[in-house]
Design a protein around this motif. Structure first.
Motif, short mmCIF file in Angstrom:
data_model
loop_
_atom_site.label_atom_id
_atom_site.label_comp_id
_atom_site.label_asym_id
_atom_site.label_seq_id
_atom_site.Cartn_x
_atom_site.Cartn_y
_atom_site.Cartn_z
N ASN A 159 29.31 40.62 48.88
CA ASN A 159 30.62 40.66 49.53
C ASN A 159 31.71 41.06 48.55
N LEU A 160 31.63 40.51 47.35
CA LEU A 160 32.65 40.83 46.34
C LEU A 160 32.57 42.31 45.95
N LYS A 161 31.35 42.81 45.88
CA LYS A 161 31.18 44.19 45.43
C LYS A 161 31.75 45.20 46.43
N LYS A 162 31.91 44.74 47.65
CA LYS A 162 32.52 45.63 48.64
C LYS A 162 34.01 45.81 48.38
N ASN A 163 34.55 44.90 47.60
CA ASN A 163 35.98 44.94 47.30
C ASN A 163 36.22 45.80 46.06
N LYS A 164 37.07 46.79 46.22
CA LYS A 164 37.33 47.69 45.09
C LYS A 164 37.97 46.96 43.92
N LYS A 165 38.84 46.03 44.23
CA LYS A 165 39.55 45.32 43.16
C LYS A 165 38.56 44.56 42.28
N PHE A 166 37.52 44.06 42.92
CA PHE A 166 36.53 43.32 42.15
C PHE A 166 35.83 44.25 41.17
N ALA A 167 35.47 45.44 41.63
CA ALA A 167 34.79 46.40 40.76
C ALA A 167 35.64 46.74 39.55
N GLU A 168 36.95 46.86 39.77
CA GLU A 168 37.84 47.15 38.64
C GLU A 168 37.97 45.94 37.74
N SER A 169 38.10 44.80 38.36
CA SER A 169 38.37 43.57 37.61
C SER A 169 37.21 43.17 36.71
N VAL A 170 36.01 43.38 37.21
CA VAL A 170 34.85 42.89 36.47
C VAL A 170 34.58 43.74 35.23
N ASP A 171 35.18 44.92 35.18
CA ASP A 171 34.96 45.80 34.03
C ASP A 171 36.04 45.69 32.96
N ILE A 172 37.10 45.01 33.27
CA ILE A 172 38.19 44.97 32.30
C ILE A 172 37.81 44.08 31.12
N ILE A 173 38.33 44.43 29.99
CA ILE A 173 38.02 43.66 28.79
C ILE A 173 38.94 42.44 28.69
N CYS A 219 40.50 25.07 39.23
CA CYS A 219 40.81 25.75 37.97
C CYS A 219 39.96 27.01 37.81
N ILE A 220 38.72 26.91 38.18
CA ILE A 220 37.85 28.09 38.10
C ILE A 220 38.40 29.18 39.01
N ARG A 221 38.88 28.77 40.15
CA ARG A 221 39.38 29.75 41.11
C ARG A 221 40.67 30.42 40.66
N ILE A 222 41.34 29.80 39.68
CA ILE A 222 42.56 30.43 39.15
C ILE A 222 42.21 31.66 38.31
N LEU A 223 41.02 31.66 37.75
CA LEU A 223 40.63 32.76 36.86
C LEU A 223 40.61 34.08 37.61
N PRO A 224 40.84 35.16 36.88
CA PRO A 224 40.69 36.48 37.50
C PRO A 224 39.28 36.62 38.07
N ILE A 225 39.18 37.39 39.11
CA ILE A 225 37.93 37.41 39.87
C ILE A 225 36.73 37.87 39.04
N GLY A 226 36.96 38.80 38.11
CA GLY A 226 35.85 39.27 37.27
C GLY A 226 35.37 38.18 36.35
#
Lengths: 192, 474
Positions: free
Chosen positions: A82-96, A120-127
């Motif tokens: 489900n997350l992979k369908k989201n473009k923002k997730f794809a960008e977020s997971v690759d950021i350093i 608290c975990i949910r506050i983290l960026p999605i990646g």
């Protein structure tokens, strides 16, 4: 009711057995979904999709391991898909480096510690959050995570390191973890 | 999931907290899952049934319309010499040679409703005799009126139109025309112009000739309307007959695991072990009826059945229930090949009473016959019987376990194809083309609802009151 009888009923598409299985594991699995999802509604959608997969693929469960582990694996994969369908997730997971985040008192409800930790975990960026969930809580290796998320293994490692440091800082700030160590270098980026 | 890597204190902490945290999903989630896994198939079948009935109705209208169009086309098409009686003695042919232009050019096809005079065969014969005797100019008042007003004579059931009286060249008083469409039709047209001219003598001569020489009259063949279409609804009260027991050939079943069954008869007769009551159902259908003769009619159709009944049970903690044991020695249950289900309903001794609804949606094709016992064309008393191959579209059936202890659903044990029979008697009242019928009916399922490997047999019964409307297809 034994797990065997419940499984047998599910194999026969028996609604009663299916509901029993659902009742037994749904709350745990929803909390899993909630850690990955953007909202409670999204988490319920993921849970629904996950359980439909569970019931339609139950014949593939061959009693080799724990039923809960098998269901959890399906649910986690459903969440990731489900997350992979989201473009923002794809960008977020690759950021350093994740951008800084603001941690305010009201952003973390103080109900119980477990809930605080999850929030608290949910506050983290999605990646960060996804890698941290998969590695620290679900127990996947970086190699498996890299395969699941279509990223490099090194990316998974670095994401996890940063996610862990960021979460530690948040938990310390929320007085959930004791202040045992100095801020790491990335904490400078975290604005109180 | 097994850990595949070393976990430090922090990770253990997270994992522990994550495991402690639980969220409870809303009821909607399970409802959606349940809907997905057990789709409710009733509406598609009901829709299909309504569509079927609608199509039947449209089809019947189409057939009826086609039959009328056949007549209409015969009326409206130009009349050839063949349609005017055939052979070489057609008056039309004769007429065309004598007054061809007037007739052909002035004939305007009109429908029977457009001013056509409809007379009976008797009137026609009377007219013909009087015309032959008195010639065209001295026709009887009755037939004369028919000719003068409408310029056409039309047999009952065969309305046709012929001459257009609006033509200035035609005098309605002296122009006559008889016609029927092709196929047993009679048409003759004689026209005389009062205008002076060379035509008068010829026309008079034609009229003076005996008609039988000129017209090959074929009397219309009055075919009875043998086909009818029927739509009916029958509210029913449904019930079932059960048979089968827990006993084996020689050895009674061990009931030690069922302490609450005190009555030994339970092992002998399933009817003694279950508590059930009838419930309302419905039958809707359509039939095509063919009249073999005045007394006997055959019919074939399609019918949707909704049958249901209630079973008294008790809610209880989930437990395992055995169905359809393959052990030939008896219902010892729990052998490897038996079907085992999880049941939350008990036949006895639960914590709360509950009514389970067993319901069946079936599509049947009734084929049978009707026999008129009494009555005339208006009112009839009829008995009828049908055999109905039946397909089970959908069902919700709680089956009693083979030890009579539990109830659970097991769709794989339900027979898809079945055979039923029905008997009915009714009184019908005719109103024109329509016929109403009301009367009681009884439907009985000949084969068990369940497959043979399930030792209990169930035969559905429907007592209904049928209300039908049939229409003759013309």
């Amino acid at each position: 009711m034994t797990e065997e009888a419940m499984l047998n009923g599910c194999l026969h598409n028996d609604a009663v057995a299916q509901q029993l299985l659902y009742n037994r594991f749904s709350s745990k699995m929803l909390s899993v979904c909630y850690r990955y999802a953007k909202s409670r509604e999204d988490a319920e959608d993921m849970l629904q999709e996950g359980f439909i997969k569970v019931f339609t693929q139950i014949h593939q469960f061959q009693n080799r391991g724990a039923l809960e582990g098998w269901i959890r694996k399906i649910v986690v994969h459903t969440c990731i898909n489900n997350l992979k369908k989201n473009k923002k997730f794809a960008e977020s997971v690759d950021i350093i480096h994740a951008s800084s985040i603001k941690v305010r008192e009201e952003s973390v409800p103080s109900i119980i510690q477990a809930k605080q930790v999850i929030e608290c975990i949910r506050i983290l960026p999605i990646g960060y959050r996804t890698v941290l969930n998969l590695y620290a809580i679900e127990g996947y290796s970086h190699k498996e995570i890299a395969a699941m998320l279509d990223i490099e293994e090194s990316t998974s490692r670095s994401q996890y390191t940063r996610a862990k440091a960021m979460l530690e800082d948040i938990l310390i700030r929320k007085n959930i973890l004791p202040k045992q160590k100095e801020n790491t270098e990335w904490l400078a980026a975290v604005k109180p | 999931m097994e850990r595949k890597h070393y976990m430090d204190e922090f990770e253990n902490f997270l994992s522990e907290k994550a495991d402690q945290y639980k969220l409870y999903p809303s009821d909607k989630v399970w409802e959606n899952i349940h809907k997905h896994l057990h789709p409710n198939r009733r509406w598609p079948y009901i829709t299909a049934g309504l569509l079927l009935i609608g199509l039947t109705f449209v089809g019947e209208r189409f057939i009826s319309h086609s039959a009328n169009t056949g007549v209409a086309s015969a009326v409206n098409s130009p009349v050839s010499s063949e349609t005017l009686g055939g052979g070489n003695s057609s008056l039309a042919t004769e007429s065309s040679s004598s007054v061809p232009k007037n007739i052909d050019q002035n004939r305007t096809p009109v429908s029977g409703k457009q001013g056509a005079k409809v007379i009976s065969m008797q009137d026609y014969l009377a007219f013909r005799e009087s015309s032959t005797a008195q010639k065209a100019t001295n026709i009887s008042p009755a037939t004369g009126e028919a000719i003068a007003d409408g310029n056409e004579l039309v047999f009952v059931n065969n309305p046709v139109a012929t001459v257009d009286k609006s033509s200035p060249r035609l005098n309605p008083e002296t122009s006559r025309s008889f016609g029927t469409p092709a196929g047993g039709a009679v048409m003759l047209s004689v026209q005389r112009e009062k205008h002076q001219g060379p035509m008068d003598a010829t026309a008079d001569a034609e009229l003076a000739r005996p008609w039988t020489d000129n017209v090959n009259i074929r009397f219309p063949h009055f075919k009875p309307n043998k086909w009818a279409w029927q739509f009916y609804v029958a509210p029913t009260v449904s019930y079932r007959n059960l048979s089968g027991s827990m006993e084996t050939k020689n050895t009674p079943v061990q009931l030690s695991g069922i302490p609450y069954i005190a009555n030994a008869d339970y092992g002998k007769d399933v009817n003694a072990a279950v508590s059930q009551r009838p419930a309302m159902g419905l039958q809707v259908g359509t039939s095509w009826i063919y009249s073999v003769n005045k007394m006997l009619r055959l019919k074939i159709g399609l019918q949707l059945n909704y049958s249901r009944y209630m079973v008294n049970a008790y809610k209880a903690a989930p437990e395992r229930a055995a169905y359809a044991p393959s052990d030939p020695n008896g219902f010892t249950g729990y052998n490897s090949d038996s079907i085992r289900l999880v049941s939350i309903y008990r036949n006895f001794n639960g914590y709360t009473s509950v009514d389970l609804t067993n319901e069946y949606f079936q599509l049947a094709a009734p084929m049978g016959a009707e026999l008129k016992l009494l009555g005339d064309r208006k009112v009839e008393w009829v008995i009828a019987g049908t055999v109905q191959p039946t397909y089970n579209l959908n069902n919700q059936a709680y089956l009693i376990s083979t030890n009579f202890k539990n109830y659970a659903e097991e769709p794989t044990l339900i027979r898809r194809w079945n055979l039923a029979t029905s008997f009915e008697t009714y009184v019908s009242i005719s109103t024109g083309n329509y016929k109403w019928q009301i009367g009681p009916q009884f439907r009985y399922q000949l084969l068990s609802s369940y497959k043979d490997k399930y030792p209990i047999k169930e035969y559905l019964l429907d007592y209904g009151f049928k209300i039908g409307l049939s229409r003759t297809i013309r």
